[in-house]
Design a protein around this motif. Structure first.
Motif, PDB file in Angstrom:
ATOM      1  N   ARG A 151      10.812   5.609   4.643  1.00 22.78           N
ATOM      2  CA  ARG A 151      10.472   6.459   5.788  1.00 22.78           C
ATOM      3  C   ARG A 151       8.996   6.849   5.753  1.00 22.78           C
ATOM      4  NH1 ARG A 151      10.386   7.105  10.839  1.00 22.78           N
ATOM      5  NH2 ARG A 151      10.202   9.236  11.543  1.00 22.78           N
ATOM      6  N   VAL A 152       8.490   7.189   4.587  1.00 20.39           N
ATOM      7  CA  VAL A 152       7.077   7.559   4.471  1.00 20.39           C
ATOM      8  C   VAL A 152       6.197   6.368   4.841  1.00 20.39           C
ATOM      9  CG1 VAL A 152       5.263   8.302   2.876  1.00 20.39           C
ATOM     10  CG2 VAL A 152       7.510   9.400   2.795  1.00 20.39           C
ATOM     11  N   ALA A 153       6.559   5.172   4.372  1.00 19.46           N
ATOM     12  CA  ALA A 153       5.793   3.962   4.701  1.00 19.46           C
ATOM     13  C   ALA A 153       5.867   3.670   6.199  1.00 19.46           C
ATOM     14  CB  ALA A 153       6.314   2.778   3.896  1.00 19.46           C
ATOM     15  N   GLU A 154       7.035   3.902   6.803  1.00 14.78           N
ATOM     16  CA  GLU A 154       7.220   3.721   8.247  1.00 14.78           C
ATOM     17  C   GLU A 154       6.277   4.646   9.031  1.00 14.78           C
ATOM     18  OE1 GLU A 154      11.129   4.860  10.260  1.00 14.78           O
ATOM     19  OE2 GLU A 154      11.674   3.043   9.145  1.00 14.78           O
ATOM     20  N   LEU A 155       6.224   5.914   8.625  1.00 14.34           N
ATOM     21  CA  LEU A 155       5.341   6.880   9.284  1.00 14.34           C
ATOM     22  C   LEU A 155       3.873   6.505   9.076  1.00 14.34           C
ATOM     23  CD1 LEU A 155       7.191  10.184   8.363  1.00 14.34           C
ATOM     24  CD2 LEU A 155       6.901   9.239  10.673  1.00 14.34           C
ATOM     25  N   ALA A 156       3.544   6.043   7.879  1.00 14.16           N
ATOM     26  CA  ALA A 156       2.165   5.633   7.589  1.00 14.16           C
ATOM     27  C   ALA A 156       1.745   4.483   8.495  1.00 14.16           C
ATOM     28  CB  ALA A 156       2.025   5.245   6.123  1.00 14.16           C
ATOM     29  N   TYR A 174       1.340   5.759  12.213  1.00  6.68           N
ATOM     30  CA  TYR A 174       0.129   6.546  12.452  1.00  6.68           C
ATOM     31  C   TYR A 174      -1.141   5.852  11.942  1.00  6.68           C
ATOM     32  CZ  TYR A 174       2.944  10.401  14.088  1.00  6.68           C
ATOM     33  OH  TYR A 174       3.798  11.187  14.828  1.00  6.68           O
ATOM     34  N   GLU A 175      -0.998   4.620  11.475  1.00  5.98           N
ATOM     35  CA  GLU A 175      -2.134   3.830  10.982  1.00  5.98           C
ATOM     36  C   GLU A 175      -2.924   4.586   9.910  1.00  5.98           C
ATOM     37  OE1 GLU A 175      -4.246   2.702  14.535  1.00  5.98           O
ATOM     38  OE2 GLU A 175      -2.648   1.343  15.163  1.00  5.98           O
ATOM     39  N   VAL A 176      -2.184   5.089   8.937  1.00  6.52           N
ATOM     40  CA  VAL A 176      -2.754   5.858   7.829  1.00  6.52           C
ATOM     41  C   VAL A 176      -3.507   4.931   6.882  1.00  6.52           C
ATOM     42  CG1 VAL A 176      -2.068   7.169   5.763  1.00  6.52           C
ATOM     43  CG2 VAL A 176      -1.045   7.701   7.987  1.00  6.52           C
ATOM     44  N   GLU A 177      -4.617   5.407   6.370  1.00  2.00           N
ATOM     45  CA  GLU A 177      -5.425   4.627   5.437  1.00  2.00           C
ATOM     46  C   GLU A 177      -5.516   5.254   4.050  1.00  2.00           C
ATOM     47  OE1 GLU A 177      -9.209   3.414   7.095  1.00  2.00           O
ATOM     48  OE2 GLU A 177      -8.345   3.374   9.107  1.00  2.00           O
ATOM     49  N   LEU A 178      -4.990   6.472   3.902  1.00  6.37           N
ATOM     50  CA  LEU A 178      -5.051   7.178   2.625  1.00  6.37           C
ATOM     51  C   LEU A 178      -3.922   8.192   2.566  1.00  6.37           C
ATOM     52  CD1 LEU A 178      -6.659   8.136   0.000  1.00  6.37           C
ATOM     53  CD2 LEU A 178      -7.826   9.741   1.531  1.00  6.37           C
ATOM     54  N   PHE A 179      -3.308   8.320   1.393  1.00  7.91           N
ATOM     55  CA  PHE A 179      -2.319   9.368   1.141  1.00  7.91           C
ATOM     56  C   PHE A 179      -2.962  10.454   0.292  1.00  7.91           C
ATOM     57  CE2 PHE A 179       0.595   5.694   1.616  1.00  7.91           C
ATOM     58  CZ  PHE A 179       1.449   6.199   2.582  1.00  7.91           C
ATOM     59  N   ARG A 232       6.568  18.793 -12.907  1.00  2.95           N
ATOM     60  CA  ARG A 232       6.528  18.599 -11.457  1.00  2.95           C
ATOM     61  C   ARG A 232       5.298  17.798 -11.053  1.00  2.95           C
ATOM     62  NH1 ARG A 232      10.677  17.627  -9.671  1.00  2.95           N
ATOM     63  NH2 ARG A 232       9.397  16.854  -7.986  1.00  2.95           N
ATOM     64  N   ALA A 233       4.165  18.077 -11.686  1.00  6.19           N
ATOM     65  CA  ALA A 233       2.945  17.314 -11.380  1.00  6.19           C
ATOM     66  C   ALA A 233       3.105  15.863 -11.823  1.00  6.19           C
ATOM     67  CB  ALA A 233       1.734  17.956 -12.051  1.00  6.19           C
ATOM     68  N   GLU A 234       3.740  15.644 -12.961  1.00  4.02           N
ATOM     69  CA  GLU A 234       3.993  14.277 -13.423  1.00  4.02           C
ATOM     70  C   GLU A 234       4.895  13.543 -12.431  1.00  4.02           C
ATOM     71  OE1 GLU A 234       5.558  14.900 -17.343  1.00  4.02           O
ATOM     72  OE2 GLU A 234       3.559  15.111 -18.236  1.00  4.02           O
ATOM     73  N   ALA A 235       5.895  14.248 -11.895  1.00  2.00           N
ATOM     74  CA  ALA A 235       6.793  13.638 -10.914  1.00  2.00           C
ATOM     75  C   ALA A 235       6.009  13.272  -9.642  1.00  2.00           C
ATOM     76  CB  ALA A 235       7.943  14.589 -10.574  1.00  2.00           C
ATOM     77  N   SER A 236       5.079  14.121  -9.243  1.00  2.68           N
ATOM     78  CA  SER A 236       4.246  13.825  -8.064  1.00  2.68           C
ATOM     79  C   SER A 236       3.362  12.607  -8.318  1.00  2.68           C
ATOM     80  CB  SER A 236       3.379  15.035  -7.701  1.00  2.68           C
ATOM     81  OG  SER A 236       4.186  16.082  -7.224  1.00  2.68           O
ATOM     82  N   GLN A 237       2.842  12.495  -9.526  1.00  2.00           N
ATOM     83  CA  GLN A 237       2.009  11.335  -9.871  1.00  2.00           C
ATOM     84  C   GLN A 237       2.829  10.051  -9.876  1.00  2.00           C
ATOM     85  OE1 GLN A 237       0.373  12.970 -13.534  1.00  2.00           O
ATOM     86  NE2 GLN A 237      -1.638  13.170 -12.561  1.00  2.00           N
ATOM     87  N   ARG A 238       4.058  10.118 -10.377  1.00  2.00           N
ATOM     88  CA  ARG A 238       4.937   8.934 -10.350  1.00  2.00           C
ATOM     89  C   ARG A 238       5.256   8.551  -8.911  1.00  2.00           C
ATOM     90  NH1 ARG A 238       7.275  11.702 -14.626  1.00  2.00           N
ATOM     91  NH2 ARG A 238       8.985  12.459 -13.321  1.00  2.00           N
ATOM     92  N   TYR A 239       5.509   9.552  -8.075  1.00  2.00           N
ATOM     93  CA  TYR A 239       5.797   9.302  -6.662  1.00  2.00           C
ATOM     94  C   TYR A 239       4.595   8.623  -6.011  1.00  2.00           C
ATOM     95  CZ  TYR A 239       7.711  10.056  -2.002  1.00  2.00           C
ATOM     96  OH  TYR A 239       8.221   9.872  -0.744  1.00  2.00           O
ATOM     97  N   GLY A 240       3.412   9.150  -6.252  1.00  5.43           N
ATOM     98  CA  GLY A 240       2.198   8.576  -5.686  1.00  5.43           C
ATOM     99  C   GLY A 240       1.960   7.149  -6.145  1.00  5.43           C
ATOM    100  N   ALA A 241       2.160   6.893  -7.424  1.00 10.52           N
ATOM    101  CA  ALA A 241       1.952   5.544  -7.964  1.00 10.52           C
ATOM    102  C   ALA A 241       2.923   4.549  -7.329  1.00 10.52           C
ATOM    103  CB  ALA A 241       2.107   5.558  -9.481  1.00 10.52           C
ATOM    104  N   ALA A 242       4.179   4.960  -7.163  1.00 10.77           N
ATOM    105  CA  ALA A 242       5.174   4.079  -6.547  1.00 10.77           C
ATOM    106  C   ALA A 242       4.840   3.836  -5.070  1.00 10.77           C
ATOM    107  CB  ALA A 242       6.569   4.682  -6.689  1.00 10.77           C
ATOM    108  N   GLY A 262       0.204  -0.329  -0.757  1.00 10.59           N
ATOM    109  CA  GLY A 262      -1.143  -0.850  -0.999  1.00 10.59           C
ATOM    110  C   GLY A 262      -2.241   0.113  -0.569  1.00 10.59           C
ATOM    111  N   LEU A 263      -1.861   1.320  -0.151  1.00 12.96           N
ATOM    112  CA  LEU A 263      -2.842   2.312   0.271  1.00 12.96           C
ATOM    113  C   LEU A 263      -3.236   3.214  -0.893  1.00 12.96           C
ATOM    114  CD1 LEU A 263      -1.259   3.356   3.687  1.00 12.96           C
ATOM    115  CD2 LEU A 263      -3.252   1.878   3.316  1.00 12.96           C
TER     116      LEU A 263
END
Length: 140
Positions: A44-49, A52-57, A72-82, A88-89
């Protein structure tokens, strides 16, 4: 360039997007996730990106008050990396200490929003605040 802000929690991801000029952040939606079953809402996040032609998260990084990285910060970093691997953004991590607290105070003090309604919008508003903080700090 449009930028997407994400407030990653254990049950939801608040999503916000910038205007095309990168001046303001608007809340889009809340994506339900389930860490236990590893359903993270990436599709869903990729669909929205793409929509809206997103170039950066910009992913909120909930550091501890002493500036250390906790679970929690580590979980956010894992989410971002995935998410970066999937789309590819590029990912930028924005310190988000106290944004959820600020968002809740704003809804109570300025909006007089009930507890039940706050639960439905708090993560989206936190995503807006994360993204707006990034935009304010990175104006051209």
């Amino acid at each position: 360039m449009r930028i997407m802000g994400l407030d990653v929690g254990s049950k939801t991801v608040g999503v916000a997007v910038s205007d095309p000029l990168g001046w303001t952040a608007q809340g889009l939606e809340i994506v339900r996730i389930d860490e236990a079953t590893e359903k993270f809402g990436f599709e869903r996040v990729a669909e929205l990106a793409a929509q809206y032609e997103v170039e950066l998260f910009v992913v909120g990084l909930p550091k501890n008050m002493n500036n250390t990285i906790g679970p929690r910060a580590e979980a956010s970093q894992r989410y971002g990396a995935a998410l970066e691997k999937l789309t590819g953004l590029p990912i930028f991590y924005q310190d988000e200490r106290l944004t959820t607290v600020q968002a809740e105070k704003m809804l109570i003090n300025e909006g007089n929003v009930s507890r039940q309604k706050r639960k439905k919008v708090i993560d989206k508003l936190a995503a807006v605040m994360i993204l707006q903080n990034y935009l304010d700090g990175h104006q051209q």
